[in-house]
Design a protein around this motif. Sequence first.
Motif, PDB file in Angstrom:
ATOM      1  N   GLY A 132      21.002  50.222  45.551  1.00 26.64           N
ATOM      2  CA  GLY A 132      22.021  51.159  45.083  1.00 26.64           C
ATOM      3  C   GLY A 132      23.246  51.182  45.979  1.00 26.64           C
ATOM      4  N   SER A 133      23.028  51.217  47.301  1.00 26.24           N
ATOM      5  CA  SER A 133      24.162  51.232  48.229  1.00 26.24           C
ATOM      6  C   SER A 133      24.949  49.928  48.152  1.00 26.24           C
ATOM      7  N   THR A 134      24.218  48.810  47.950  1.00 29.08           N
ATOM      8  CA  THR A 134      24.890  47.519  47.819  1.00 29.08           C
ATOM      9  C   THR A 134      25.741  47.466  46.553  1.00 29.08           C
ATOM     10  N   LEU A 135      25.217  47.980  45.448  1.00 27.65           N
ATOM     11  CA  LEU A 135      25.971  47.960  44.193  1.00 27.65           C
ATOM     12  C   LEU A 135      27.252  48.768  44.301  1.00 27.65           C
ATOM     13  N   VAL A 136      27.193  49.919  44.971  1.00 25.58           N
ATOM     14  CA  VAL A 136      28.385  50.752  45.131  1.00 25.58           C
ATOM     15  C   VAL A 136      29.392  50.076  46.048  1.00 25.58           C
ATOM     16  N   SER A 137      28.931  49.601  47.209  1.00 24.56           N
ATOM     17  CA  SER A 137      29.847  48.998  48.179  1.00 24.56           C
ATOM     18  C   SER A 137      30.456  47.703  47.665  1.00 24.56           C
ATOM     19  N   GLN A 138      29.657  46.896  46.933  1.00 20.07           N
ATOM     20  CA  GLN A 138      30.183  45.647  46.393  1.00 20.07           C
ATOM     21  C   GLN A 138      31.204  45.887  45.282  1.00 20.07           C
ATOM     22  N   PHE A 139      31.052  46.991  44.565  1.00 16.45           N
ATOM     23  CA  PHE A 139      32.044  47.342  43.549  1.00 16.45           C
ATOM     24  C   PHE A 139      33.406  47.583  44.210  1.00 16.45           C
ATOM     25  N   ILE A 140      33.407  48.353  45.283  1.00 20.86           N
ATOM     26  CA  ILE A 140      34.652  48.620  46.006  1.00 20.86           C
ATOM     27  C   ILE A 140      35.195  47.337  46.611  1.00 20.86           C
ATOM     28  N   ASP A 141      34.320  46.569  47.255  1.00 20.01           N
ATOM     29  CA  ASP A 141      34.722  45.325  47.909  1.00 20.01           C
ATOM     30  C   ASP A 141      35.382  44.360  46.930  1.00 20.01           C
ATOM     31  N   SER A 142      34.824  44.245  45.725  1.00 19.54           N
ATOM     32  CA  SER A 142      35.309  43.272  44.740  1.00 19.54           C
ATOM     33  C   SER A 142      36.769  43.500  44.375  1.00 19.54           C
ATOM     34  N   PHE A 143      37.174  44.769  44.303  1.00 14.03           N
ATOM     35  CA  PHE A 143      38.533  45.076  43.870  1.00 14.03           C
ATOM     36  C   PHE A 143      39.514  45.201  45.033  1.00 14.03           C
ATOM     37  N   VAL A 144      39.040  45.675  46.186  1.00 16.11           N
ATOM     38  CA  VAL A 144      39.934  45.833  47.339  1.00 16.11           C
ATOM     39  C   VAL A 144      40.477  44.485  47.790  1.00 16.11           C
ATOM     40  N   VAL A 145      39.588  43.479  47.908  1.00 10.94           N
ATOM     41  CA  VAL A 145      40.033  42.178  48.398  1.00 10.94           C
ATOM     42  C   VAL A 145      41.048  41.554  47.445  1.00 10.94           C
ATOM     43  N   LEU A 146      40.819  41.659  46.147  1.00 12.96           N
ATOM     44  CA  LEU A 146      41.757  41.081  45.179  1.00 12.96           C
ATOM     45  C   LEU A 146      43.072  41.845  45.143  1.00 12.96           C
ATOM     46  N   PHE A 147      42.995  43.169  45.257  1.00 21.07           N
ATOM     47  CA  PHE A 147      44.212  43.981  45.217  1.00 21.07           C
ATOM     48  C   PHE A 147      45.126  43.650  46.393  1.00 21.07           C
ATOM     49  N   ILE A 148      44.549  43.554  47.584  1.00 22.06           N
ATOM     50  CA  ILE A 148      45.364  43.266  48.773  1.00 22.06           C
ATOM     51  C   ILE A 148      45.846  41.822  48.763  1.00 22.06           C
ATOM     52  N   ALA A 149      44.927  40.878  48.506  1.00 16.85           N
ATOM     53  CA  ALA A 149      45.258  39.463  48.639  1.00 16.85           C
ATOM     54  C   ALA A 149      46.189  38.967  47.541  1.00 16.85           C
ATOM     55  N   PHE A 150      46.009  39.476  46.302  1.00 10.78           N
ATOM     56  CA  PHE A 150      46.747  38.883  45.190  1.00 10.78           C
ATOM     57  C   PHE A 150      47.714  39.835  44.489  1.00 10.78           C
ATOM     58  N   TYR A 151      47.379  41.126  44.411  1.00  9.48           N
ATOM     59  CA  TYR A 151      48.328  42.062  43.812  1.00  9.48           C
ATOM     60  C   TYR A 151      49.478  42.338  44.783  1.00  9.48           C
ATOM     61  N   LEU A 152      49.127  42.627  46.048  1.00  7.93           N
ATOM     62  CA  LEU A 152      50.159  42.864  47.059  1.00  7.93           C
ATOM     63  C   LEU A 152      50.709  41.563  47.630  1.00  7.93           C
ATOM     64  N   GLY A 153      49.827  40.581  47.835  1.00  8.69           N
ATOM     65  CA  GLY A 153      50.239  39.374  48.539  1.00  8.69           C
ATOM     66  C   GLY A 153      50.764  38.254  47.674  1.00  8.69           C
ATOM     67  N   ALA A 154      50.444  38.253  46.371  1.00  8.43           N
ATOM     68  CA  ALA A 154      50.853  37.131  45.526  1.00  8.43           C
ATOM     69  C   ALA A 154      51.478  37.568  44.208  1.00  8.43           C
ATOM     70  N   ASP A 155      51.738  38.848  44.048  1.00 15.67           N
ATOM     71  CA  ASP A 155      52.412  39.386  42.856  1.00 15.67           C
ATOM     72  C   ASP A 155      51.667  39.104  41.558  1.00 15.67           C
ATOM     73  N   TRP A 156      50.323  39.094  41.615  1.00 16.19           N
ATOM     74  CA  TRP A 156      49.555  39.000  40.380  1.00 16.19           C
ATOM     75  C   TRP A 156      49.655  40.309  39.618  1.00 16.19           C
ATOM     76  N   GLY A 157      49.537  40.230  38.289  1.00 20.84           N
ATOM     77  CA  GLY A 157      49.530  41.436  37.489  1.00 20.84           C
ATOM     78  C   GLY A 157      48.266  42.249  37.726  1.00 20.84           C
ATOM     79  N   LEU A 158      48.377  43.561  37.576  1.00 21.54           N
ATOM     80  CA  LEU A 158      47.235  44.437  37.836  1.00 21.54           C
ATOM     81  C   LEU A 158      46.083  44.146  36.870  1.00 21.54           C
ATOM     82  N   SER A 159      46.401  43.870  35.598  1.00 21.07           N
ATOM     83  CA  SER A 159      45.335  43.591  34.629  1.00 21.07           C
ATOM     84  C   SER A 159      44.564  42.327  34.997  1.00 21.07           C
ATOM     85  N   LEU A 160      45.259  41.310  35.512  1.00 25.31           N
ATOM     86  CA  LEU A 160      44.592  40.072  35.928  1.00 25.31           C
ATOM     87  C   LEU A 160      43.681  40.335  37.127  1.00 25.31           C
ATOM     88  N   VAL A 161      44.172  41.104  38.087  1.00 23.56           N
ATOM     89  CA  VAL A 161      43.376  41.438  39.271  1.00 23.56           C
ATOM     90  C   VAL A 161      42.117  42.203  38.868  1.00 23.56           C
TER      91      VAL A 161
END
Length: 268
Positions: free
Chosen positions: A192-221
Amino acid sequence: MIDDIVDKRSIKLFIILGGFFVANALIAEFIGVKIFSLERSLGMEPLSLNLLGVDNLAFNLTAGVLLWPVVFVLTDIINEYYGQRGVRLLSYLAVALILYAFVMFYVGIHLTPADFWPQSHIDPSLPETSQQAIRDKVSDYDYAYKLVFGQGLWIIIGSLVAFLIGQLIDVAVFHRVKQATGERFIWLRATGSTLVSQFIDSFVVLFIAFYLGADWGLSLVLAIGVVNYIYKFTMALVLTPVIYGAHALIEGYLGAELAADMKRRAAA
């Protein structure tokens, strides 16, 4: 002094678990530069998913996802026997060593190569056609080295921030569930703790690396984040029996009395 450390099973176990934890985190960061097709690796045709208005999505994942589930299993095991302080210590150590490694990579890729080295992967004893075939794949060894080890700054930042946030959330959820259920339901607090933490991890890394860093659209991220999380969710469930197996091995190694005392102190 060193004999006391080596002979004390709780300390030895922490060193072993901590070594595997940090090593897996480091390796996952380094091999994560490669994107692979999960379906083709399994001998299947890629899926064509449609999520959030984004078409033709498939399970194209970083190679690092092979090891991150192992890191989170180790997190839960360390959490069980050494508590939040043990997990935080190893998480901060892993982040510090990953940063150190990337600094060394940066230094390494900016060193001037020896004259022979960029072509050193081509065996001059081979026929010219074979040499040319190698050049067609990698013409400059030094350039390939820079491409592999020179990951973008935003990707590094996103990965480290996501890892650290994921670890801290994993620790918190794990102990909340354990306080509510006691020693029962290992699968619930670990998976259960892994499922919750991995959910957050999956979106944080993409948001920082590609939404902020590469101008990807939010829907794609968000769409790619959902695909990544489906994989991580599946792996967390698949690895649940591994957690029980690891607990059995550790209990046998420590002995029932010491294991119970360590879990009691970890929970406190």
